[in-house]
Every structure is written in C-alpha cells, then in structure tokens.
Design a protein around this motif. Structure first.
Motif, PDB file in Angstrom:
ATOM      1  N   MET A 270     -78.253  10.417 -56.725  1.00 39.69           N
ATOM      2  CA  MET A 270     -77.667  11.416 -57.609  1.00 39.69           C
ATOM      3  C   MET A 270     -76.370  12.006 -57.071  1.00 39.69           C
ATOM      4  O   MET A 270     -75.704  12.787 -57.750  1.00 39.69           O
ATOM      5  N   SER A 271     -76.003  11.622 -55.854  1.00 36.45           N
ATOM      6  CA  SER A 271     -74.757  12.129 -55.265  1.00 36.45           C
ATOM      7  C   SER A 271     -73.554  11.512 -55.967  1.00 36.45           C
ATOM      8  O   SER A 271     -73.572  10.346 -56.367  1.00 36.45           O
TER       9      SER A 271
ATOM     10  N   ILE B 124     -82.237   6.647 -62.525  1.00 38.86           N
ATOM     11  CA  ILE B 124     -82.961   7.921 -62.512  1.00 38.86           C
ATOM     12  C   ILE B 124     -83.020   8.447 -63.937  1.00 38.86           C
ATOM     13  O   ILE B 124     -82.032   8.973 -64.467  1.00 38.86           O
ATOM     14  N   THR B 125     -84.171   8.278 -64.572  1.00 36.90           N
ATOM     15  CA  THR B 125     -84.313   8.681 -65.980  1.00 36.90           C
ATOM     16  C   THR B 125     -84.702  10.144 -66.112  1.00 36.90           C
ATOM     17  O   THR B 125     -84.453  10.768 -67.140  1.00 36.90           O
ATOM     18  N   LYS B 126     -85.315  10.698 -65.071  1.00 37.69           N
ATOM     19  CA  LYS B 126     -85.729  12.097 -65.134  1.00 37.69           C
ATOM     20  C   LYS B 126     -85.328  12.796 -63.833  1.00 37.69           C
ATOM     21  O   LYS B 126     -86.082  12.801 -62.866  1.00 37.69           O
ATOM     22  N   PRO B 127     -84.132  13.375 -63.801  1.00 34.49           N
ATOM     23  CA  PRO B 127     -83.624  13.982 -62.556  1.00 34.49           C
ATOM     24  C   PRO B 127     -84.559  15.027 -61.954  1.00 34.49           C
ATOM     25  O   PRO B 127     -84.661  15.124 -60.733  1.00 34.49           O
ATOM     26  N   GLU B 128     -85.250  15.806 -62.809  1.00 32.51           N
ATOM     27  CA  GLU B 128     -86.105  16.879 -62.280  1.00 32.51           C
ATOM     28  C   GLU B 128     -87.208  16.329 -61.379  1.00 32.51           C
ATOM     29  O   GLU B 128     -87.529  16.921 -60.343  1.00 32.51           O
ATOM     30  N   GLU B 129     -87.812  15.194 -61.780  1.00 33.22           N
ATOM     31  CA  GLU B 129     -88.861  14.592 -60.961  1.00 33.22           C
ATOM     32  C   GLU B 129     -88.287  14.075 -59.646  1.00 33.22           C
ATOM     33  O   GLU B 129     -88.898  14.229 -58.585  1.00 33.22           O
ATOM     34  N   HIS B 130     -87.117  13.476 -59.707  1.00 33.14           N
ATOM     35  CA  HIS B 130     -86.440  12.991 -58.496  1.00 33.14           C
ATOM     36  C   HIS B 130     -86.161  14.153 -57.548  1.00 33.14           C
ATOM     37  O   HIS B 130     -86.360  14.029 -56.332  1.00 33.14           O
ATOM     38  N   ILE B 131     -85.727  15.268 -58.096  1.00 35.20           N
ATOM     39  CA  ILE B 131     -85.415  16.444 -57.288  1.00 35.20           C
ATOM     40  C   ILE B 131     -86.675  16.986 -56.621  1.00 35.20           C
ATOM     41  O   ILE B 131     -86.677  17.300 -55.425  1.00 35.20           O
TER      42      ILE B 131
END
Length: 317
Positions: free
Chosen positions: A239-240, A280-287
């Motif tokens: 995500m960077s 990354i389809t769902k950034p919140e889960e990755h975070i």
C-alpha cells in the motif's frame, strides 16, 4: 499473563476466521480475570478459558484493547452429602461483565446459574464452571446484545475518536492513530469516513518505513549484498506509494545477478513476485493484519488492563 491470553485468543480466533466474515466480525472482546479475583487460581484459569470460548465461538475474538469480558461468582446454595466420601453440591451464579477499559464502565452484564459437584468446595466450583455454556441460545443472545452495545458505544464517539487519531497522526504516531481507528466496527454508520482516515494514516506510516527500507536496499545493492537488499525490499508494504519503486529495484537485482545467484535467492524473489501480483481489495483488513498495528494494540491492551486492575478487583468482590 495477558500475553499468554492474547496468544491463546489468536489461535482460537484463527479457527473461526472462516465463520466470521460479517461487518461485525472486527468487534473485539478480550476475556480477562484480574489477579485480585476471589476465585482460586485453578478455577480462575478454567473460567478464563470458558470466557475465551464465549468470545471466539460468537465471532468476537479480540484484536483491540478497548473491551474485556470478566466475571465473578456467588454461591447460591450449598449442600454436603452424607455419603463417604462426602460430596459438595453447590448452585453457583456466574455474573459476566463486558467492560470498556479506557473509561472503566460496564456496557453489558449477564449471568448463568449452574450446579457443580466435587469432594471439596473448590472442586465443586470448577465442576460448575465446566457446565457453563458458550454457544447456547441464551449466551448467543447476550453476546449479540453486547455487540450492539459496543457498536452504540463507538457510534457515539466516532468524531472524538477520529479527532484523537488525527492528533496522533499529526505527531507522527501512526501506530497509535491506527490502533484507535481499527477498533471501530465496520457496521457503524460513519465507517466510510473512518476507513478513509485509516487508509490515509496507514499510507503515511508505511511510506515512512519504505523510505528507510529503500535507502538501505540501495546501499546493499551497491555492496552486491543482494540477499540483504531483498530483505529490505520485502518490508515495503504494497500500500506504500513507494511500492513500485521497490519492485523496480527487484527487477534491477534480477538483471544483475547470474542464474546461480538467482537460484539462491529464489524464495525471496518468489515472495516479492507474490506481493507484485496480489491485489489489495479491502485495505482495512490489510491494515488490521499489519504486525506493527497488532503489536501496538497488544501493548495498549496491557497498559489499559494494568491501569484498570484495581477497579476490576473492586467490581468482582
């Protein structure tokens, strides 16, 4: 002690991950018994495990330090049989409390009455704990009500929480800012705004680490220490805003090394190629899965639990 609890919760939570894909699944409660509990250590540990089953089997395994589930008990009736050896038969009421740690308030409480039997009163209490249910209709109803209370708790505080997170981010304390926001359930009405802020803070955080990683990678490449350079590049989060730059350095390394060296670095190169292809389809889960955020949440949980220990001990007397 709390670190052992966290590890156990994590293992149980993974087992139920496939069953917990609803927007409410990130609502978290940590089972916790303070050291000042009136229960004997063996009974306290058994009750801790039973509460762990309650939260994980109802899809509320903990990933934040905001809420705990704790309990106390009261013996309602006690009988001693005339048989040899004598048996203690006790009726026990266990009271469970869902507590907001930072504000030290009870947001939900419920109880279960069970009977236990044993050669001593302590063994009878442990036997009664074994009879507590974790997924009965009554428990599911109470845990659902607790979930709704927690959603209301966050919904009323979202502007305050966003302001707190923004202040932390402005000071460069990104892990703390994200620990605040990742605790907010997706089912709150204003979650879109929360997710936007979360992504913004996260990108700022991983960019900070990416700049350092890229600088170190270039230094290693100049020294032909390609394996160490790849270790630096693997650390650059997808995500960077510097992620494509890191992939460019990977390609540079691949063009420089010979086949023999490439074979030695095969696993690291494969890991980087996997990062390249993943979307990354769902950034919140990755975070939420980021190790730095998880570690910060665990630290906050420990700090809040320790500060609330005396209050919890008074509550459970």
């Amino acid at each position: 002690m709390i670190k052992k609890i966290i590890a156990a919760i994590f293992l149980l939570t993974v087992s139920f991950a496939a069953m917990a894909q609803t927007p409410e699944s990130n609502i978290a409660i940590t089972p916790y018994m303070p050291e000042g509990s009136t229960l004997p250590p063996d009974a306290s540990s058994r009750l801790q495990n039973k509460m762990m089953q309650m939260v994980t089997q109802n899809h509320m395994g903990s990933t934040s330090g905001d809420f705990i589930l704790t309990a106390n008990y009261a013996v309602i009736d006690k009988q001693i049989t005339s048989s040899v050896p004598a048996q203690y038969i006790i009726d026990v009421e266990f009271s469970f409390y869902v507590v907001a740690l930072e504000e030290q308030i009870i947001v939900k409480e419920f109880s279960q009455e069970v009977r236990g039997m044993g050669r001593t009163e302590q063994k009878a209490v442990i036997n009664a704990i074994n009879h507590l249910t974790s997924r009965s209709p009554q428990v599911r109803k109470q845990m659902t009500a607790a979930r709704e209370k927690i959603v209301d708790y966050y919904a009323q505080r979202i502007p305050k929480l966003i302001a707190k997170a923004q202040s932390l981010s402005d000071r460069g304390e990104y892990e703390d800012a994200l620990a605040v926001l990742t605790a907010i359930p997706e089912c709150t009405d204003e979650y879109a705004m929360v997710a936007e802020k979360m992504t913004s803070f996260y990108v700022a955080m991983v960019d900070k680490y990416a700049v350092t990683a890229l600088r170190e990678a270039r230094s290693k490449i100049a020294l032909r220490k390609y394996s160490e350079a790849l270790d630096c590049l693997i650390a650059v989060d997808p995500m960077s805003t510097h992620f494509k730059e890191s992939l460019g350095l990977v390609d540079e390394i691949k063009q420089t090394i010979d086949r023999r060296e490439e074979e030695k670095l095969r696993l690291k190169l494969a890991a980087l190629e996997k990062q390249r292809k993943e979307e990354i389809t769902k950034p919140e889960e990755h975070i939420r899965q980021n190790e730095k955020i998880v570690n910060r949440q665990e630290t906050l949980r420990e700090e809040r639990t320790e500060s609330a220990d005396s209050w919890l001990s008074r509550l459970l007397r």
